[in-house]
Scaffold this motif. Sequence first.
Motif, PDB file in Angstrom:
ATOM      1  N   HIS A 128      -4.190  -9.202   0.254  1.00  0.00           N
ATOM      2  CA  HIS A 128      -4.395  -8.208  -0.810  1.00  0.00           C
ATOM      3  C   HIS A 128      -5.605  -7.311  -0.531  1.00  0.00           C
ATOM      4  CE1 HIS A 128      -2.256  -7.494  -4.561  1.00  0.00           C
ATOM      5  NE2 HIS A 128      -1.617  -8.606  -4.295  1.00  0.00           N
ATOM      6  N   PRO A 129      -6.767  -7.895  -0.225  1.00  0.00           N
ATOM      7  CA  PRO A 129      -7.919  -7.026   0.049  1.00  0.00           C
ATOM      8  C   PRO A 129      -7.706  -6.113   1.260  1.00  0.00           C
ATOM      9  CG  PRO A 129      -8.651  -9.262  -0.394  1.00  0.00           C
ATOM     10  CD  PRO A 129      -7.163  -9.304  -0.274  1.00  0.00           C
ATOM     11  N   GLN A 130      -7.046  -6.618   2.298  1.00  0.00           N
ATOM     12  CA  GLN A 130      -6.772  -5.783   3.468  1.00  0.00           C
ATOM     13  C   GLN A 130      -5.850  -4.624   3.092  1.00  0.00           C
ATOM     14  OE1 GLN A 130      -5.201  -8.620   6.276  1.00  0.00           O
ATOM     15  NE2 GLN A 130      -7.231  -9.327   6.906  1.00  0.00           N
ATOM     16  N   PHE A 131      -4.834  -4.916   2.291  1.00  0.00           N
ATOM     17  CA  PHE A 131      -3.930  -3.854   1.842  1.00  0.00           C
ATOM     18  C   PHE A 131      -4.687  -2.829   1.000  1.00  0.00           C
ATOM     19  CE2 PHE A 131      -1.091  -2.023  -1.344  1.00  0.00           C
ATOM     20  CZ  PHE A 131      -0.140  -1.427  -0.523  1.00  0.00           C
ATOM     21  N   ASP A 132      -5.592  -3.295   0.160  1.00  0.00           N
ATOM     22  CA  ASP A 132      -6.387  -2.395  -0.681  1.00  0.00           C
ATOM     23  C   ASP A 132      -7.168  -1.413   0.190  1.00  0.00           C
ATOM     24  OD1 ASP A 132      -7.698  -1.217  -2.845  1.00  0.00           O
ATOM     25  OD2 ASP A 132      -8.785  -3.026  -3.422  1.00  0.00           O
ATOM     26  N   VAL A 133      -7.773  -1.906   1.254  1.00  0.00           N
ATOM     27  CA  VAL A 133      -8.537  -1.041   2.154  1.00  0.00           C
ATOM     28  C   VAL A 133      -7.608  -0.069   2.868  1.00  0.00           C
ATOM     29  CG1 VAL A 133      -9.927  -0.990   4.275  1.00  0.00           C
ATOM     30  CG2 VAL A 133     -10.469  -2.629   2.460  1.00  0.00           C
ATOM     31  N   ILE A 134      -6.499  -0.561   3.416  1.00  0.00           N
ATOM     32  CA  ILE A 134      -5.536   0.292   4.124  1.00  0.00           C
ATOM     33  C   ILE A 134      -5.008   1.375   3.182  1.00  0.00           C
ATOM     34  CG2 ILE A 134      -3.245   0.341   5.223  1.00  0.00           C
ATOM     35  CD1 ILE A 134      -5.205  -0.981   7.063  1.00  0.00           C
ATOM     36  N   GLY A 159      -5.696   5.339   3.639  1.00  0.00           N
ATOM     37  CA  GLY A 159      -4.520   6.113   4.010  1.00  0.00           C
ATOM     38  C   GLY A 159      -4.587   7.538   3.489  1.00  0.00           C
ATOM     39  N   ASN A 160      -4.100   8.467   4.298  1.00  0.00           N
ATOM     40  CA  ASN A 160      -4.095   9.900   3.969  1.00  0.00           C
ATOM     41  C   ASN A 160      -5.488  10.472   3.758  1.00  0.00           C
ATOM     42  OD1 ASN A 160      -1.287  10.167   4.129  1.00  0.00           O
ATOM     43  ND2 ASN A 160      -1.027   9.473   2.031  1.00  0.00           N
ATOM     44  N   THR A 161      -6.504   9.848   4.371  1.00  0.00           N
ATOM     45  CA  THR A 161      -7.869  10.386   4.340  1.00  0.00           C
ATOM     46  C   THR A 161      -8.390  10.404   5.773  1.00  0.00           C
ATOM     47  OG1 THR A 161      -9.145   8.317   4.200  1.00  0.00           O
ATOM     48  CG2 THR A 161      -8.271   9.196   2.119  1.00  0.00           C
ATOM     49  N   PRO A 162      -9.423  11.195   6.036  1.00  0.00           N
ATOM     50  CA  PRO A 162     -10.032  11.152   7.368  1.00  0.00           C
ATOM     51  C   PRO A 162     -10.934   9.939   7.544  1.00  0.00           C
ATOM     52  CG  PRO A 162     -11.158  12.762   5.994  1.00  0.00           C
ATOM     53  CD  PRO A 162      -9.991  12.249   5.192  1.00  0.00           C
ATOM     54  N   LEU A 169      -6.908  -2.149  13.211  1.00  0.00           N
ATOM     55  CA  LEU A 169      -6.355  -1.246  12.197  1.00  0.00           C
ATOM     56  C   LEU A 169      -7.369  -0.241  11.663  1.00  0.00           C
ATOM     57  CD1 LEU A 169      -4.133  -3.791  10.204  1.00  0.00           C
ATOM     58  CD2 LEU A 169      -3.497  -2.285  12.118  1.00  0.00           C
ATOM     59  N   ILE A 170      -8.659  -0.512  11.875  1.00  0.00           N
ATOM     60  CA  ILE A 170      -9.703   0.424  11.443  1.00  0.00           C
ATOM     61  C   ILE A 170     -10.724   0.595  12.563  1.00  0.00           C
ATOM     62  CG2 ILE A 170      -9.509  -0.141   8.973  1.00  0.00           C
ATOM     63  CD1 ILE A 170     -12.257  -1.710   9.380  1.00  0.00           C
ATOM     64  N   SER A 171     -11.489   1.662  12.436  1.00  0.00           N
ATOM     65  CA  SER A 171     -12.654   1.858  13.295  1.00  0.00           C
ATOM     66  C   SER A 171     -13.868   1.987  12.389  1.00  0.00           C
ATOM     67  CB  SER A 171     -12.497   3.117  14.153  1.00  0.00           C
ATOM     68  OG  SER A 171     -12.447   4.265  13.330  1.00  0.00           O
ATOM     69  N   PHE A 201      -0.155   1.681   7.313  1.00  0.00           N
ATOM     70  CA  PHE A 201      -0.172   2.382   6.027  1.00  0.00           C
ATOM     71  C   PHE A 201       1.171   3.060   5.772  1.00  0.00           C
ATOM     72  CE2 PHE A 201      -0.643   6.446   3.800  1.00  0.00           C
ATOM     73  CZ  PHE A 201      -1.048   5.992   2.559  1.00  0.00           C
ATOM     74  N   ASP A 202       1.678   3.785   6.764  1.00  0.00           N
ATOM     75  CA  ASP A 202       2.938   4.517   6.606  1.00  0.00           C
ATOM     76  C   ASP A 202       4.109   3.593   6.302  1.00  0.00           C
ATOM     77  OD1 ASP A 202       1.617   6.912   7.064  1.00  0.00           O
ATOM     78  OD2 ASP A 202       2.235   7.039   9.177  1.00  0.00           O
ATOM     79  N   SER A 203       4.040   2.368   6.779  1.00  0.00           N
ATOM     80  CA  SER A 203       5.099   1.386   6.537  1.00  0.00           C
ATOM     81  C   SER A 203       4.865   0.595   5.252  1.00  0.00           C
ATOM     82  CB  SER A 203       5.172   0.433   7.732  1.00  0.00           C
ATOM     83  OG  SER A 203       5.979  -0.673   7.445  1.00  0.00           O
TER      84      SER A 203
END
Length: 152
Positions: free
Chosen positions: A39-45, A49-52, A82-84, A107-109
């Motif tokens: 859940h927390p990982q999804f919250d971050v993704i 998402g859709n941001t720089p 998944l992140i930098s 994110f897209d999926s």
Amino acid sequence: MPDQPGKHRSIPLVRELVRTYQAFEQLSSQRIKQHGLTHPQFDVIATLGNTPGMSCRELSERTLITKGTLTGVLDRLLDKGLISRTVPEHDRRSLFVALTPAGEAVFDSAFPDVVSHCGEAFDHLDDASLNQHIAMLAALRAAIGQKLEPAE
């Protein structure tokens, strides 16, 4: 001290609110796990998402994750590629977090799939009923917010 009338009348409301949250958490968790996320990982993704990207501070303010938990969540997302995380030149005390191409793919999926899956639980509500529920929950949140002590 004698029981005052109405003193504990909110207990059934709180119980139902918690049960509703737990049911929604269970519904969303089933789908989020299918994408290999917590859940927390999804919250971050979902937030990135859709941001720089954004600073850790902004990410902390925009997610439902406590500041103490966020670092560990970011570490695990970094390990998954998944992140930098970068240190901006203009503010060496800050960290900038963004999705990698692999994170964008997740994110897209995951985002539309989870939102669609969870949204189906409310498909039986017409627009007026849905808006009424939203207004009632906002009123409950405001009432609770009035009781919160100001942050120091």
